[in-house]
Each structure stands twice: as C-alpha cells, then as structure tokens.
Design a protein around this motif. Sequence first.
Motif, PDB file in Angstrom:
ATOM      1  N   ILE A 326       1.135  -1.110   0.317  1.00 13.77           N
ATOM      2  CA  ILE A 326       0.636   0.087  -0.115  1.00 13.77           C
ATOM      3  C   ILE A 326       0.703   1.074   0.272  1.00 13.77           C
ATOM      4  O   ILE A 326       1.711   1.328   1.394  1.00 13.77           O
ATOM      5  N   LEU A 327       0.609   2.055  -0.719  1.00 10.73           N
ATOM      6  CA  LEU A 327       1.944   3.422  -1.194  1.00 10.73           C
ATOM      7  C   LEU A 327       0.896   4.480  -0.748  1.00 10.73           C
ATOM      8  O   LEU A 327      -0.521   4.734  -1.755  1.00 10.73           O
ATOM      9  N   VAL A 328       1.037   5.313  -0.252  1.00 15.88           N
ATOM     10  CA  VAL A 328       0.741   6.828   0.193  1.00 15.88           C
ATOM     11  C   VAL A 328       1.930   7.951  -0.157  1.00 15.88           C
ATOM     12  O   VAL A 328       2.676   7.985  -0.329  1.00 15.88           O
ATOM     13  N   THR A 337       1.660  10.356   7.249  1.00 15.14           N
ATOM     14  CA  THR A 337       2.131   9.898   7.958  1.00 15.14           C
ATOM     15  C   THR A 337       1.515   9.363   8.984  1.00 15.14           C
ATOM     16  O   THR A 337       1.290   8.165   9.759  1.00 15.14           O
ATOM     17  N   VAL A 338       0.393  10.886   8.993  1.00 15.77           N
ATOM     18  CA  VAL A 338      -0.194  10.410  10.015  1.00 15.77           C
ATOM     19  C   VAL A 338      -1.424   9.253   9.306  1.00 15.77           C
ATOM     20  O   VAL A 338      -2.432   8.676  10.474  1.00 15.77           O
ATOM     21  N   SER A 339      -2.092   8.823   8.290  1.00 18.58           N
ATOM     22  CA  SER A 339      -2.121   8.488   7.532  1.00 18.58           C
ATOM     23  C   SER A 339      -2.133   7.034   7.769  1.00 18.58           C
ATOM     24  O   SER A 339      -2.844   5.917   7.901  1.00 18.58           O
ATOM     25  N   LEU A 340      -0.100   6.951   7.476  1.00 22.87           N
ATOM     26  CA  LEU A 340       0.172   5.214   7.983  1.00 22.87           C
ATOM     27  C   LEU A 340      -0.232   4.598   9.426  1.00 22.87           C
ATOM     28  O   LEU A 340      -0.266   3.803   9.219  1.00 22.87           O
ATOM     29  N   TYR A 341       0.411   5.507   9.894  1.00 22.11           N
ATOM     30  CA  TYR A 341       0.145   5.240  11.549  1.00 22.11           C
ATOM     31  C   TYR A 341      -1.238   5.718  12.233  1.00 22.11           C
ATOM     32  O   TYR A 341      -1.628   4.224  13.117  1.00 22.11           O
ATOM     33  N   THR A 342      -2.267   5.836  11.656  1.00 18.95           N
ATOM     34  CA  THR A 342      -3.701   5.538  11.595  1.00 18.95           C
ATOM     35  C   THR A 342      -3.404   3.696  10.717  1.00 18.95           C
ATOM     36  O   THR A 342      -5.201   2.982  11.737  1.00 18.95           O
ATOM     37  N   CYS A 343      -3.116   3.317  10.361  1.00 18.31           N
ATOM     38  CA  CYS A 343      -3.397   1.857   9.443  1.00 18.31           C
ATOM     39  C   CYS A 343      -2.621   0.825  10.607  1.00 18.31           C
ATOM     40  O   CYS A 343      -3.260   0.403  10.676  1.00 18.31           O
ATOM     41  N   LEU A 344      -1.234   1.995  11.130  1.00 17.62           N
ATOM     42  CA  LEU A 344      -0.912   1.273  11.381  1.00 17.62           C
ATOM     43  C   LEU A 344      -1.383   0.320  13.243  1.00 17.62           C
ATOM     44  O   LEU A 344      -1.541  -0.216  13.611  1.00 17.62           O
ATOM     45  N   LEU A 389      13.384  -8.319   7.545  1.00 17.50           N
ATOM     46  CA  LEU A 389      13.168 -10.165   6.548  1.00 17.50           C
ATOM     47  C   LEU A 389      13.192 -11.013   7.545  1.00 17.50           C
ATOM     48  O   LEU A 389      12.895 -12.275   7.439  1.00 17.50           O
ATOM     49  N   ARG A 390      14.230 -10.730   8.483  1.00 17.89           N
ATOM     50  CA  ARG A 390      14.873 -11.887   8.986  1.00 17.89           C
ATOM     51  C   ARG A 390      14.539 -11.696  10.143  1.00 17.89           C
ATOM     52  O   ARG A 390      14.893 -12.908  11.582  1.00 17.89           O
ATOM     53  N   GLN A 391      13.183 -10.623  10.488  1.00 21.16           N
ATOM     54  CA  GLN A 391      12.576 -10.389  11.888  1.00 21.16           C
ATOM     55  C   GLN A 391      11.220 -11.127  12.161  1.00 21.16           C
ATOM     56  O   GLN A 391      10.477 -10.998  13.261  1.00 21.16           O
ATOM     57  N   ASP A 392      10.743 -12.287  11.204  1.00 24.35           N
ATOM     58  CA  ASP A 392       9.334 -12.607  10.937  1.00 24.35           C
ATOM     59  C   ASP A 392       8.361 -12.019  11.187  1.00 24.35           C
ATOM     60  O   ASP A 392       7.885 -11.373  12.790  1.00 24.35           O
ATOM     61  N   PRO A 393       8.333 -10.966  10.088  1.00 28.80           N
ATOM     62  CA  PRO A 393       7.433  -9.854  10.366  1.00 28.80           C
ATOM     63  C   PRO A 393       5.730 -10.386   9.877  1.00 28.80           C
ATOM     64  O   PRO A 393       6.239 -11.164   8.775  1.00 28.80           O
ATOM     65  N   ASP A 394       5.132  -8.976  10.416  1.00 30.31           N
ATOM     66  CA  ASP A 394       4.053  -9.684   9.334  1.00 30.31           C
ATOM     67  C   ASP A 394       3.391  -8.446   8.747  1.00 30.31           C
ATOM     68  O   ASP A 394       3.203  -8.142   7.030  1.00 30.31           O
ATOM     69  N   ILE A 395       3.977  -6.799   9.099  1.00 29.06           N
ATOM     70  CA  ILE A 395       3.461  -5.745   8.900  1.00 29.06           C
ATOM     71  C   ILE A 395       4.740  -5.277   8.741  1.00 29.06           C
ATOM     72  O   ILE A 395       5.491  -4.937  10.216  1.00 29.06           O
ATOM     73  N   ILE A 396       5.147  -4.460   8.036  1.00 31.97           N
ATOM     74  CA  ILE A 396       6.753  -3.449   6.747  1.00 31.97           C
ATOM     75  C   ILE A 396       6.472  -2.644   6.864  1.00 31.97           C
ATOM     76  O   ILE A 396       5.392  -2.028   6.584  1.00 31.97           O
ATOM     77  N   MET A 397       6.356  -1.502   7.344  1.00 32.94           N
ATOM     78  CA  MET A 397       6.428  -0.008   6.941  1.00 32.94           C
ATOM     79  C   MET A 397       8.002   1.151   6.584  1.00 32.94           C
ATOM     80  O   MET A 397       8.455   1.066   7.771  1.00 32.94           O
ATOM     81  N   VAL A 398       7.590   1.170   5.686  1.00 31.39           N
ATOM     82  CA  VAL A 398       8.492   1.925   5.413  1.00 31.39           C
ATOM     83  C   VAL A 398       9.118   3.444   4.778  1.00 31.39           C
ATOM     84  O   VAL A 398       7.572   3.708   4.592  1.00 31.39           O
ATOM     85  N   GLY A 399       9.463   4.470   5.302  1.00 34.34           N
ATOM     86  CA  GLY A 399       9.081   5.888   5.876  1.00 34.34           C
ATOM     87  C   GLY A 399       9.068   6.324   4.261  1.00 34.34           C
ATOM     88  O   GLY A 399       8.179   7.347   4.061  1.00 34.34           O
ATOM     89  N   LEU A 419       2.513  -7.748   4.262  1.00 35.47           N
ATOM     90  CA  LEU A 419       2.011  -6.064   3.914  1.00 35.47           C
ATOM     91  C   LEU A 419       3.219  -5.323   3.781  1.00 35.47           C
ATOM     92  O   LEU A 419       3.789  -4.898   5.448  1.00 35.47           O
ATOM     93  N   VAL A 420       3.159  -4.585   3.110  1.00 39.49           N
ATOM     94  CA  VAL A 420       4.389  -3.756   3.239  1.00 39.49           C
ATOM     95  C   VAL A 420       3.417  -2.015   3.231  1.00 39.49           C
ATOM     96  O   VAL A 420       2.512  -2.434   2.186  1.00 39.49           O
ATOM     97  N   LEU A 421       3.816  -1.037   3.967  1.00 38.83           N
ATOM     98  CA  LEU A 421       3.155   0.404   3.470  1.00 38.83           C
ATOM     99  C   LEU A 421       4.079   1.366   3.503  1.00 38.83           C
ATOM    100  O   LEU A 421       5.512   0.898   4.089  1.00 38.83           O
ATOM    101  N   SER A 422       3.934   2.005   2.663  1.00 37.52           N
ATOM    102  CA  SER A 422       5.003   3.224   2.185  1.00 37.52           C
ATOM    103  C   SER A 422       4.693   4.606   1.785  1.00 37.52           C
ATOM    104  O   SER A 422       3.635   4.668   1.029  1.00 37.52           O
ATOM    105  N   THR A 423       5.790   4.930   1.479  1.00 33.70           N
ATOM    106  CA  THR A 423       5.488   6.835   0.955  1.00 33.70           C
ATOM    107  C   THR A 423       5.909   6.837  -0.484  1.00 33.70           C
ATOM    108  O   THR A 423       7.627   5.867  -0.555  1.00 33.70           O
ATOM    109  N   LEU A 424       5.633   7.433  -1.471  1.00 35.30           N
ATOM    110  CA  LEU A 424       6.221   8.192  -2.445  1.00 35.30           C
ATOM    111  C   LEU A 424       6.158   9.654  -2.396  1.00 35.30           C
ATOM    112  O   LEU A 424       5.024  10.213  -2.277  1.00 35.30           O
ATOM    113  N   HIS A 425       6.860  10.394  -2.713  1.00 30.93           N
ATOM    114  CA  HIS A 425       6.669  11.678  -3.135  1.00 30.93           C
ATOM    115  C   HIS A 425       6.210  11.744  -4.866  1.00 30.93           C
ATOM    116  O   HIS A 425       7.328  12.133  -6.085  1.00 30.93           O
TER     117      HIS A 425
END
Length: 571
Positions: A326-328, A337-344, A389-399, A419-425
Amino acid sequence: MAANPQTVLSGLARALVQQGRLPEAEAISLTSQAGASGVSFVAQLLMTGRMGARDVAGFASNTFGCPLVDITALDTDQIAKELVDEKLVRTHQIIPLKKRANRLTLAIADPTNTRAMDEVRFQAGLQVDYVVGEADKISALINRMFESVETTLNDFSRDSIDLEAEIGIDTGDKQDEAAQVEVDDAPVVRFIQKILYDAINEGASDVHFEPYEKYYRIRYRTDGVLREIAQPPLVLKEKLAARIKVISRLDIAEKRIPQDGRLKFVLSKSKAIDFRVSTLPTLHGEKIVMRILDPSSAMLGIDALGYDPDQREAITAAINRPYGMILVTGPTGSGKTVSLYTCLNLLNKPGTNISTAEDPAEINLAGINQVNVNEKAGLTFSAALRSFLRQDPDIIMVGEIRDIDTAEIAIKAAQTGHLVLSTLHTNDAPTTLERLRNMGVAPFNIASSVILITAQRLARRLCSCKKEENIPREVLLEAGFAESELDGSWKLYGPAGCDKCKGTGYKGRVGIYQVMPISDEIARIIMTNGNSIDIAAQAQREGVKDLRQSGLIKVKLGVTSLAEVLATTNE
C-alpha cells in the motif's frame, strides 16, 4: 614588604599613583580588595568615595587619550547588545555601542582593562575599539537593558496556569552541569515553556525561532500557514537557542553545522508531546524549527481523517489483506505519516509483528518496533528492510521509497507474504506507478505487489463562523462541477473570521484523497507499459475520484471553501 606597583597595579591604578591622585599603598590595597570581591578596580575605588565616577572617567579620558561619551544620551534601542553575551557585559561593566565592518566600539570605565577587551574580541570575533564612560551610568544602563528583556519575557509568559507545576520537559540524560547553569535563566525557561504550551493548544504543527539582523521572531505553522506570534528581544537569541539545544540534548557549543534532536514535553502524568528539533546556522544566528509530534493524532481512527465512504471501505479492505503493498503519496506536509500510523494503529494487535523504518520516527506507538535510519552509520532503508525480513515480520512500514534497492526489497517482501506500507513523493496515484517503473522496478513486479495507492492533500477546514458565498455558475463549471450538480440543493460557504479562528475563517484541516485500488485492468495496463494517463483514464472508468473531484465533494458538504480546494489541488 609592599608589592611592586608595576607588577600589581592595573594601568589606570598605576597612572593615578604616578600623577599623585592616589597613594601607592592605597592603590595596591584597593586592587587586592577588588580581586577578592570579584569587582573591578574602578568599582572598588568608587566605593571609597575618594573619587567620583565623573572624575575617574575624565581622568581616564585625558590620560589615555580616549573619547569621553555621555552614557545618558545613548539610545538603548541602537545599542549592539546582541553582539556580546549578557554575562560578559555584566562582569566587565561594558556596553557594546556599535559595529562597523569588523570593529566593535565599547563603552568602558577603565580603558586599560585588557582582559575585558580580549574576552569580547574572542566572543564576538571582532576587533575592539573603546570609549570611556562614567561607571555608575554604565551600570545603570546595563540594568535597564536587561531588566527590560526580563520584563518582556515575564509579561509574555504570565498565564492563568502554573507552568512550573503543571508542565515540564523530560530531557532524558542530563547535560553537562556547567552548560545547564549557563542557560538556567528563569524568564527564558518560562518563555519557551509558554511558547510550546500555546503551540500545542493552538494545534500548531511547527514552531519557528528565527534570528535576523534587526529583530528576532517566533512563528507557528497552524493549518499549514505560518503566523508570527512573538518578537522577543534580539539580545536573547543566544539564550533561546542554548536553552532549546540543552533540552533537546544537542551540543550547545556547536553553532557551525545543523543538528537534529528531540524532546518530550510533559503536559500531565497521562499526556506527553514529542518535538523533533532541527537547528540551522544562518547569517544572523541559529534558526530552530520544532515539529510537534502528537501521538494522539494516530489514535483518532480512520473515520476522522476525512475519507469518503467508498474510499474508507477500499482502504480498510486493503489493510486487512495478508500481503501486498500500500503506497501513500503526496508532498511534504500533506499528512502521509498520520495516515500510515492510523492504519498501523488499526493493525497493531498482540498477535501481529509490526516493524517500521523511518527517517526519523515521528510518532511513537507502543507495540510497534520502530527503527530510525542512519545513513552515516550504514543503516539505510534497504539495510533495515533486509533485517526486518529476518525478524519474522507480519507488517512492514518503510518511511519512504527513495531508490531502486529499497523498492525492490519492499516489493519482494510484499510478494512473499508480508503487508508493506510506504510513501512516495508524487502528485497523484496514477503517476506513482509510472514513478516506480522509472526507478527501474519491473512492470510485472509492480502489478503483482501493489494493491492500493492513495494520494492526499490537506485543505483548511472552514470555521463555524463560515458565511454563504455567491460564486458565478461559470466559475463552478470551470472548477469541475458537473452541470447536473448545480441544482440549488446545496450552498457554497467561504471564510468569515472570528476570535475562535483568529480572523482567518479556518480552523483545523481535512484530508482530500484519491484512493485507487489496483484492479485487474489497471494491472494489465501496467504490464503492457501503459503510461499514467492510461491508468488515470481507467481509474476514472472504475469510479475512482481524483483529488479535485474529492475536494469538490468537501465543498458541497460545506467542510471547506472552493478557493481552498482550488489552491490545494492545483496541479
């Protein structure tokens, strides 16, 4: 046995002895007493009553060929007091009169006080010239200069709440004790507390401390607009900067390079606000910007963000998928950031492992593993992702996805059950897909990993004092309204202005969104190297509203004004 006057006495004391104005033994005694009391020779001499301040100044001027200045005729507003630290001014009883080129003129009672000249030269970085003034008048002017500063700060800081009792600043590790004492000035402490407290109460997102040549100003960014709220005395710029740097755990001695820090502002036992602090050396001092990071903004829930019902439904469905990306998107300050953290926050459950990599982490959420990237230390977004990816994640958010390496690792994670969440300009949702392709991501990987893109802006929300507006039909049609919508069933509103909104007509902000799920048809366009125009056209056919269309809905509902939507969505 008497000490040798040539080695003990100052230049002024020696001249008084040589010209018969003071016995040698008395001069030596006065010099010794002054050293023991921590005052100047002139101050000690005046206390004896043997000579008056006018006599001493006249003698020094004639003997050493220095101009004599009338201190009472000086304009305190024109004094260059910001060039010399208050502590140095009070210790040596000097007045920095004016700066010309690389030279600073001082008024001083004892023109042979070389220690004072050397310390001023070192601190101000200027060559020093001097004139002579009467010691008592110099002292009185110094008190007036700095008493007015303290009065100004105390007047500004005075409030109905007890700042010292109700709020405080948690600085974590204690700074060097000497540095703390240096900036432990009660009016400055109260002043900064009041500035930060008011910023939080007014819903500001940033506080700017800005030094200029002739003045110093403080501004709040409220609802996306900067507004000046104070002009403290320019002489305080060093103290304000030092105090902020101490509570932010920054190096107060380092003024040549930018620094970044954080502080926690404790409002009560149950509420604390984080500030991200950035310093920047400018021509006239250090500019400081403090970003207010309120964790409660992520706790409002998705309903409070301003999504339309169909948009909210699409986002909820996407974040509940077991894997995918999912990209914001949007410019800086658009609320990504607020949108991503609301989802998290919605996904943050005991059975879920969530990790984030940010630069830096802006909102702290318990139960989420947050990592600050550190480019200098080699902890980049891509390096953090590999570790995740070596820490057994379920959800990852990349700033932010900044490069092909980060993009490819994030896509790989999305394709392998995360499930990966991130942003692009980027400006809107369709151009985001094209941006990924231009970065070097293969079309197949984009189509098979990205499940939803949301572009967003923040528009100012109309205050309750809003008033009805009459806008020509042609303007409404040009703005994007359909002919069928102009049926008179709704009203247009614009800003009016009241005390609550401080005359702006706006209070708070609301999100404007373009939420685009990646359908099979859009994925097919990506696979066949279609461009953003093709993707946008298909999204419109599938009922995806662009930013302008979403904004116009807010206008129809009376949430914001047409002028605000046109300015916010003017691509």
